[in-house]
Design an enzyme around this catalytic site. Structure first.
Site, mmCIF file in Angstrom:
data_model
loop_
_atom_site.group_PDB
_atom_site.id
_atom_site.type_symbol
_atom_site.label_atom_id
_atom_site.label_comp_id
_atom_site.label_asym_id
_atom_site.label_seq_id
_atom_site.Cartn_x
_atom_site.Cartn_y
_atom_site.Cartn_z
ATOM 1 N NE ARG A 1 65.930 61.225 27.077
ATOM 2 C CZ ARG A 1 65.865 60.113 27.812
ATOM 3 N NH1 ARG A 1 64.696 59.602 28.142
ATOM 4 N NH2 ARG A 1 66.975 59.513 28.208
ATOM 5 C CG HIS B 1 65.116 63.533 34.634
ATOM 6 N ND1 HIS B 1 63.802 63.224 34.348
ATOM 7 C CD2 HIS B 1 65.794 62.340 34.615
ATOM 8 C CE1 HIS B 1 63.692 61.908 34.163
ATOM 9 N NE2 HIS B 1 64.878 61.358 34.309
ATOM 10 C CG HIS C 1 65.043 58.844 38.240
ATOM 11 N ND1 HIS C 1 65.967 57.851 38.009
ATOM 12 C CD2 HIS C 1 64.587 59.237 37.024
ATOM 13 C CE1 HIS C 1 66.089 57.663 36.709
ATOM 14 N NE2 HIS C 1 65.255 58.493 36.084
ATOM 15 C CB SER C 2 63.718 55.005 43.889
ATOM 16 O OG SER C 2 63.904 55.937 44.918
ATOM 17 C CG ASP D 1 63.934 55.617 28.982
ATOM 18 O OD1 ASP D 1 63.233 56.041 29.925
ATOM 19 O OD2 ASP D 1 64.977 56.197 28.620
ATOM 20 C CD GLU E 1 61.779 57.832 35.458
ATOM 21 O OE1 GLU E 1 61.776 59.003 35.010
ATOM 22 O OE2 GLU E 1 62.461 56.913 34.952
#
Length: 344
Positions: free
Chosen positions: A76, A101, A175-176, A248, A309
């Site tokens: 972000r 993203h 981003h798996s 996150d 990530e």
């Protein structure tokens, strides 16, 4: 080892990489999306360990970035704007008032040029793309290549390389969403995770780093000795609550171990070890994953996967001391992350 290429609609292609151990990586030229990773459990049962759609066309409208290549800037950007060399650049506000993203037309929406290859000990696909000056609001013409490589050591190696003709922010990631239970048999609450990190970035209520580096010790964010993800999901810790019951957050790596992250799922015996030269990563426990989407093996629900990530921090555009995302014309962006699958 072999590679199978399947032509799909809309100019999409699917590449199935298979090594001599029966491990399979499937990916699309659309968004560089990893749609499945087939890996054995301790008894040799090969199952999918990432989240992906049952219908491949659902990736067109996917709000979750399943398996996708992310850029120009992963994460972000506060206020969907940044200042660079005295110029303010306005970006798309696609996450409330913030930019997420790379925007709604970021690299996850690109049909990449592709070239498959086979070498003595690996097979893979090299993806390339030219991103034009001003695309998404970012300065600079960017030349990119990202290589997905599968080895007979059951490693998925991601190699990123990029150059620019203007100073610009750039940090790429994949981003798996991983779920080592296999075929989505369980959530990720009981996944055991070890992270080589003693610090993480504090988030505000909009999931934007507040500018403060927090110490992980004696909090649910201290993964140095290993802990289950449910410790944070169920903790009631303010930072876990802000993230929507989970994680996150950007973890700053200590780089005191070769393996930066180690993930274990005890029922299947699967182990995922991650090595990277990136300065940190966002670990995201799918706190906002909506329910009811038709995935390959089950319907989606909260906490069904976990993302690692690996990247620099876009918060460095607004705060000092954070890992830098600026790429200059005389530099080459070069990063590497290895996902190694074993069992115990």
């Amino acid at each position: 080892m072999n590679i199978e290429t399947i032509k799909l609609q809309n100019g999409w292609k699917q590449f199935d990489l298979r090594n001599d151990n029966g491990m399979i990586i499937s990916l699309l030229n659309y968004g560089g999306i990893i749609t499945r990773i087939i890996a054995p459990d301790r008894d040799g049962n090969a199952e999918n360990v990432v989240l992906g759609f049952k219908n491949v066309q659902d990736y067109k409208t996917d709000p979750n970035f399943f398996g996708a290549l992310i850029g120009r800037v992963a994460g972000r950007i506060q206020g969907a704007a940044f200042e660079l060399d005295g110029t303010v650049y306005e970006l798309e506000a696609n996450d409330g008032v913030n930019h997420l993203h790379g925007g709604s037309h970021g690299f996850h929406k690109v049909i990449w040029e592709t070239e498959s290859f086979q070498e003595e000990d690996s097979i893979g696909v090299r993806l390339s793309h030219s991103s034009k000056d001003g695309e998404g609001g970012y300065p600079g013409n960017i030349e990119l290549s990202v290589t997905y490589r599968l080895t007979n050591a059951n490693e998925l190696i991601l190699e990123y390389e990029a150059t620019t003709d203007k100073t610009t922010p750039l940090t790429l990631t994949n981003h798996s969403y991983f779920n080592l239970s296999g075929n989505l048999k369980d959530t990720i609450h009981q996944h055991q995770v070890r992270i080589d990190s003693h610090q993480f970035l504090e988030l505000d209520e909009h999931l934007i780093p507040a500018g403060t580096i927090l110490e992980a010790e004696q909090t649910p964010f201290d993964f140095r000795r290993g802990r289950i993800l449910d410790d944070g999901i169920s903790s009631g810790n303010e930072q876990n609550t802000i993230a929507g019951a989970g994680y996150d957050h950007y973890f700053l790596f200590d780089h005191s171990h070769t393996e930066t992250v180690v993930v274990k799922e005890m029922t299947s015996g699967r182990v995922l070890a991650i090595e990277t030269d990136q300065p940190g990563m966002v670990m995201y426990t799918a706190n906002n994953l909506q329910s009811g989407m038709e995935l390959a093996e089950a319907l989606s629900k909260k906490h069904l996967g976990v993302c690692f990530e690996t990247q620099s921090s876009p918060a460095s555009l607004h705060h000092e001391r954070f890992p830098n995302v600026i790429l200059h014309p005389d530099e080459t962006y070069k990063q590497r992350t290895v996902f190694r699958f074993t069992t115990e």
